[in-house]
Write an enzyme that holds these catalytic residues in place. Structure first.
Site, PDB file in Angstrom:
ATOM      1  N   HIS A 134       1.096  -1.258   0.250  1.00 55.04           N
ATOM      2  CA  HIS A 134      -0.523   0.059   0.293  1.00 55.04           C
ATOM      3  C   HIS A 134       1.043   1.012  -0.075  1.00 55.04           C
ATOM      4  CE1 HIS A 134      -3.030   2.732   1.625  1.00 55.04           C
ATOM      5  NE2 HIS A 134      -2.576   3.391   2.095  1.00 55.04           N
ATOM      6  N   GLU A 135       1.516   0.784   0.964  1.00 60.08           N
ATOM      7  CA  GLU A 135       2.970   2.403   0.804  1.00 60.08           C
ATOM      8  C   GLU A 135       4.044   2.316  -0.287  1.00 60.08           C
ATOM      9  OE1 GLU A 135       2.129   4.888   2.988  1.00 60.08           O
ATOM     10  OE2 GLU A 135       1.321   3.420   4.535  1.00 60.08           O
ATOM     11  N   HIS A 138       1.069   4.165  -3.130  1.00 60.36           N
ATOM     12  CA  HIS A 138       1.805   5.960  -3.161  1.00 60.36           C
ATOM     13  C   HIS A 138       2.566   6.086  -3.450  1.00 60.36           C
ATOM     14  CE1 HIS A 138      -2.090   6.865  -0.223  1.00 60.36           C
ATOM     15  NE2 HIS A 138      -1.337   6.027   0.510  1.00 60.36           N
ATOM     16  N   GLU A 206      -6.778   7.192  -0.646  1.00 63.95           N
ATOM     17  CA  GLU A 206      -5.979   5.707  -0.063  1.00 63.95           C
ATOM     18  C   GLU A 206      -6.609   4.783  -0.499  1.00 63.95           C
ATOM     19  OE1 GLU A 206      -4.636   5.419   3.151  1.00 63.95           O
ATOM     20  OE2 GLU A 206      -4.591   7.840   2.561  1.00 63.95           O
TER      21      GLU A 206
END
Length: 319
Positions: A134-135, A138, A206
């Site tokens: 997930h990071e 980003h 998100e």
């Protein structure tokens, strides 16, 4: 598009900052605030990531770390970054018992991903992979510049509003634009406005990072399970640094301020239940059956750093 979002965000936050300066000091205050905002924007662009990493006492780690859990964490981040076509980011751990993680940096070439020691202690290896994917999403989506700059500038706006709260009173209130009522209005509305700007750019971001991260890790269920564990723990384990710097809360995968009811007023994160449902739907389209977190009797080696932390919770398994 991301550069346009960043420019728009900086313009909005700068306007807020300058407006507060005008209410506090008239034309002179506005000019001073404009100069400060300009310098702050430059510093934020080039150094906001370093400021955030230092604030959270992030410690870079690599494959030579003595802790097996950390070595596996590093290996997984490196492997997933390569698979996603990203340069190797700086990989760090944060000495904090609350399980959480964030990414920062102005572009993929200058990115850093961070996990707390609480995250490494509490989650399974698959769940940690899901969180760090997930990071990395980003980073891939180039969200990190917007996130980091917002945290820095919005924090400055909140600090200026606090200054107005404690030092805004006095005999010269009537001479200020708006008088005492203008000062009261800015003390209330400035943090709210900054929070709304953050919220407007954060929730859709998100969901997209969840989707791309699930594809990078190849396991939407692992990320969904991790989000539920992190959310539950963040409600009862305080993150002192985030509490002192609430504008930085938007950087994390789960709101680190979730344990304080008032902080949810301008939450920058979607409801965890909605994120989990979206990930389960994605897993179904990928042909991956839903799964439940599986707990084993053996616990992983606790993650320790050179910075003392409070006692750990009972650790979860590594798969």
């Amino acid at each position: 598009m991301n550069h346009l979002k960043t420019f728009t965000l900086l313009a909005a936050l700068t306007a807020l900052f300058v407006g507060i300066g005008y209410l506090l000091g008239g034309t002179t205050g506005m000019l001073i605030a404009f100069v400060v905002a300009g310098g702050m924007n430059l510093v934020s662009y080039w150094n906001a990531d370093k400021i955030v990493l230092k604030m959270y006492r992030a410690q870079p780690v690599d494959e030579q770390h003595p802790n097996a859990v950390v070595r596996a964490y590093v290996a997984d981040v490196v492997q997933m970054a390569q698979g996603a076509g990203l340069p190797r980011p700086v990989i760090a751990i944060i000495p904090n018992d609350q399980p959480n993680a964030f990414a920062t940096g102005r572009n993929p070439q200058n990115a850093a991903v961070c996990a707390t020691t609480g995250l490494l202690d509490m989650l399974t290896r698959d769940e940690i992979r899901g969180v760090m994917a997930h990071e990395l999403a980003h980073v891939k989506n180039r969200d990190t510049l917007t996130m980091t700059v917002t945290a820095t500038v919005a924090g400055a706006i909140a600090a200026l509003a606090n200054f107005a709260m404690f030092f805004g009173g006095g005999n010269d209130d009537e001479e200020r634009p708006g008088g005492i009522f203008g000062t009261l209005a800015l003390m209330i509305l400035a943090p709210m406005a900054a929070g709304l700007v953050q919220m407007a750019i954060s929730r859709g971001r998100e969901y997209e990072a969840d989707r791309v991260g699930a594809e990078i890790a190849g396991d939407p269920g692992a990320l969904a399970s991790a989000l539920q564990k992190i959310d539950a723990s963040a409600r009862r384990i305080v993150n002192p640094t985030a509490e002192r710097n609430p504008a930085s809360g938007q950087l994390f995968i789960i709101n680190p301020l979730a344990g304080r009811g008032a902080d949810n007023l301008f939450s920058t994160h979607p409801a965890t239940g909605n994120r989990v449902r979206a990930l389960m739907e994605l897993g179904a389209t990928m042909g991956i059956a839903p799964r439940r977190p599986v707990f084993a009797e053996a616990a992983p080696q606790p993650v320790t750093t050179s910075v003392p932390t409070t006692p750990k919770l009972k650790s979860g398994p590594w798969g």
